[in-house]
Design an enzyme around this catalytic site. Structure first.
Site, mmCIF file in Angstrom:
data_model
loop_
_atom_site.group_PDB
_atom_site.id
_atom_site.type_symbol
_atom_site.label_atom_id
_atom_site.label_comp_id
_atom_site.label_asym_id
_atom_site.label_seq_id
_atom_site.Cartn_x
_atom_site.Cartn_y
_atom_site.Cartn_z
ATOM 1 N N ASN A 157 0.688 -1.476 0.109
ATOM 2 C CA ASN A 157 0.169 -0.214 0.090
ATOM 3 C C ASN A 157 1.408 0.863 -0.753
ATOM 4 O OD1 ASN A 157 0.634 -0.442 2.670
ATOM 5 N ND2 ASN A 157 -0.855 0.775 3.366
ATOM 6 N N GLU A 254 4.858 -4.177 12.611
ATOM 7 C CA GLU A 254 3.229 -2.562 12.533
ATOM 8 C C GLU A 254 2.265 -3.242 11.636
ATOM 9 O OE1 GLU A 254 2.769 0.940 10.667
ATOM 10 O OE2 GLU A 254 3.932 1.074 12.056
ATOM 11 N N CYS A 288 -2.574 1.526 6.926
ATOM 12 C CA CYS A 288 -3.278 1.220 8.354
ATOM 13 C C CYS A 288 -3.711 1.706 9.238
ATOM 14 C CB CYS A 288 -1.930 0.347 8.188
ATOM 15 S SG CYS A 288 -0.055 1.309 8.158
#
Length: 488
Positions: A157, A254, A288
C-alpha cells in the site's frame, strides 16, 4: 542543468546475492496496473534455494560492511537520497502504474522516501555509552553494534516508503538486508530501491530482493537461522504467524489498524470534517493508519454527518494518472471483494448507507467513496476495511467516545478534535494506541515520528529514536585500569 537520467530497466529480474537474475522456481509472477489491467512486467519467482543463497551472501557481505568507516556508509545514503530526488518523476510514475497511487499521493511517497534515506546517513556513526562503576579504577562502556542480517517484509500500500524506512537505517547501521516486497508491488516495493542503492554505490550482496509468493518462501524467510531481525509491515494475521514461527529473533511488527477519529463537542467542525475525509479516503483508504471509524459527539453529530457526506460525494474518482483524480483503484479484485463484502455485512447488520456506488474503470477496481452510519459493532467498524469506506458513529459525551474508541482489538493510529488542546491531551493519554494526533488526520507522514501500535496492531516502533534499537545490539565492555585483588 543536470543531464536527464536514463530510466531504470530490467525489472524482469531481481538482485540475488549481487547478481540480477530470475528466481529458480520456474514460475512467473505477473505484475499488473490495477487501473488499466496492463501487464507491467513478469518476473521469475524466487524459491527457498534463492533464499538460502541470499542469506549466505548477506552474512558474508555484512561482516565487511560493518568494518567500513561510518562516513563512508553515510555517503552512500546521501547519494541515494539525491538519486531519489532526481528520479522523483520516474519513481512516482511507477507508483501510479503499479499500485494505483494518485499523482499527488505518489509524489508524497517519493518525497518521504528520500527524506528517510537522507536521515539514515545520520545513523551510521558508532554509538558508545559510558556507564559508571562502583569498582575502583574500572570503566564500563556499552557499544552499539549491527545486529547482522535483517529481513524486511513489506506491504503493497505504501511500498517504497514502508520498505525503505527499515532498509535504509538497517543498512546505514552496518547490517545487510534481505527484502521481500509484496507480490502486488515488486518494483516499487523492492526492485527500484535496489537500483537506487546500486547506483549510489552500495556494495554487492548487502541488499538482495526476493520476489516470490509468500506461501512459497515466507516461512523459510522467517524461520531461517541466519537473520537476526524480522521487520514486517502488514496484516495482523500474517504478523501473528511470523511471531509464532520466527523463534529467537528480534521482531519489529507493524500490523493492522482500526483508526478512531473522535470529534468532541467543542471541535472546529470544518477542520475536523476535512481531516476525517482525508483520513478515510486517502489512497482509497488502503493505509493501516486510515480513519476507519469517525466517532462524533451527539451534540454536533447531524451537522458533521451532513458536511462529511457533502465532501465525500465531491471527491473525484478515476484514472490516477490524471492530476484531478483523488480516488484511484483498489489494488486487486480480492481486496475489492473483501471491501464490498464488509459493506454488505454492515448493511445487513443495521448500518445505514448514505453514500455508495458500483466499481468503475477499465479493470473495474475504482470504488467510489462509501459512507455508512452505524455502531461500533457493524463489520466496517469492528474490522479493518482497507478501502474507501467510512463508518460514522454517534457518541453520547466524551466518556462514551473514549469507550467506543478503545473498544477494538487494534491500537495503531487515532485522533481527537477539540478546541481545548489540554482537553485533547488528557483524552489522548487515555486512548489505547501507539499514536494519537490532536486536531490532525490519523494518516501521519512525519518521517521523524515513531510509528507503531498496541494490542493486535504490533510490536515495537518504526522510525524516530527507536530505529537504532531495532537494528543493533549492545555489547558491554568493561576495562579494569589497575589490577585489583579478588577475594573468594
Amino acid at each position: 542543468m543536470p543531464e536527464p537520467m536514463t530510466p531504470y530497466t530490467g525489472f524482469d529480474r531481481m538482485p540475488l546475492a549481487g547478481t540480477w537474475r530470475s528466481g529458480g522456481t520456474g514460475r512467473v509472477l505477473t505484475d499488473s496496473n490495477p487501473y488499466s489491467g496492463e501487464v507491467l512486467t513478469e518476473i521469475g519467482s524466487a524459491g527457498t534455494a534463492d533464499v538460502d543463497l541470499v542469506y549466505r551472501a548477506a552474512r558474508d557481505a555484512q561482516r565487511e560492511w560493518a568494518r567500513t568507516r561510518p562516513e563512508q556508509r553515510a555517503a552512500v545514503f546521501e547519494r541515494a537520497a539525491d538519486i531519489i530526488r532526481r528520479r522523483a518523476g520516474e519513481l512516482a510514475d511507477w507508483l501510479t502504474r503499479e499500485i494505483g497511487a494518485t499523482r499527488d499521493r505518489a509524489g508524497v511517497e517519493v518525497a518521504i522516501t528520500a527524506a528517510v534515506t537522507a536521515a539514515a546517513a545520520g545513523h551510521s556513526a558508532e554509538v558508545v555509552d559510558r556507564v559508571g562503576s562502583d569498582v575502583p579504577d574500572k570503566e564500563n562502556r556499552v557499544y552499539r553494534k549491527p545486529a547482522g542480517v535483517v529481513t524486511v517484509i513489506s506491504p503493497w500500500n505504501f511500498p517504497m516508503y514502508l520498505s525503505n524506512r527499515s532498509v535504509a537505517p538497517a543498512l546505514a547501521l552496518g547490517n545487510a538486508v534481505v527484502l521481500k516486497p509484496a507480490e502486488d508491488s515488486p518494483v516499487t516495493g523492492g526492485l527500484l530501491l535496489a537500483k537506487v542503492y546500486e547506483e549510489a554505490g552500495l556494495p554487492p550482496g548487502l541488499l538482495s530482493v526476493v520476489v516470490g509468493r509468500g506461501r512459497d518462501i515466507g516461512d523459510h524467510l522467517v524461520q531461517h537461522d541466519i537473520p537476526r531481525v524480522i521487520s514486517f509491515t502488514g496484516s495482523t494475521r500474517v504478523g501473528q504467524g511470523i511471531a509464532a514461527k520466527a523463534g529467537l529473533k528480534r521482531l519489529a511488527l507493524e500490523l493492522g489498524g482500526n483508526g478512531p477519529l473522535v470529534v468532541l463537542d467543542d471541535a472546529d467542525l470544518e477542520h475536523a470534517v476535512e481531516c476525517a475525509v482525508f483520513g478515510s479516503y486517502y489512497h482509497q483508504g488502503q493505509i493501516c493508519m486510515a480513519t476507519n471509524r469517525v466517532i462524533i459527539d451527539a451534540s454536533v453529530y447531524y451537522e458533521f454527518v451532513d458536511r462529511f457526506v457533502e465532501q465525500a460525494r465531491a471527491l473525484r474518482t478515476g484514472d490516477p494518472r490524471n492530476a484531478e483524480t483523488q480516488i484511484g483503484p483498489v489494488i486487486n479484485h480480492t481486496q475489492l471483494n473483501s471491501v464490498r463484502d464488509k459493506v454488505a455485512e454492515s448493511v445487513a447488520g443495521g448500518a445505514k448507507p448514505l453514500l455508495f456506488g458500483e466499481p468503475q474503470g477499465p479493470a473495474g477496481l475504482v470504488l467510489p467513496p462509501h459512507v455508512l452510519l452505524g455502531d461500533n459493532y457493524v463489520t466496517t467498524a469492528a474490522e479493518e476495511v482497507f478501502g474507501p469506506v467510512a463508518t460514522l458513529i454517534r457518541a453520547h459525551g466524551e466518556d462514551d467516545a473514549l469507550r467506543i474508541a478503545n473498544d477494538t482489538r487494534y491500537g495503531l493510529s487515532s485522533g481527537v478534535f477539540t478546541r481545548d488542546v489540554e482537553r485533547g491531551l488528557r483524552f489522548a493519554h487515555q486512548v489505547e494506541a501507539g499514536m494519537t494526533h490532536i486536531n490532525d488526520t490519523t494518516v501521519h507522514d512525519d518521517v521523524h515520528a515513531a510509528f507503531g501500535g498496541e494490542k493486535a496492531s504490533g510490536i515495537g516502533r518504526f522510525g524516530g529514536r527507536w530505529v537504532a534499537e531495532d537494528f543493533t545490539t549492545h555489547h558491554w565492555i568493561s576495562i579494569q585500569h589497575r589490577p585489583r585483588r579478588l577475594v573468594f
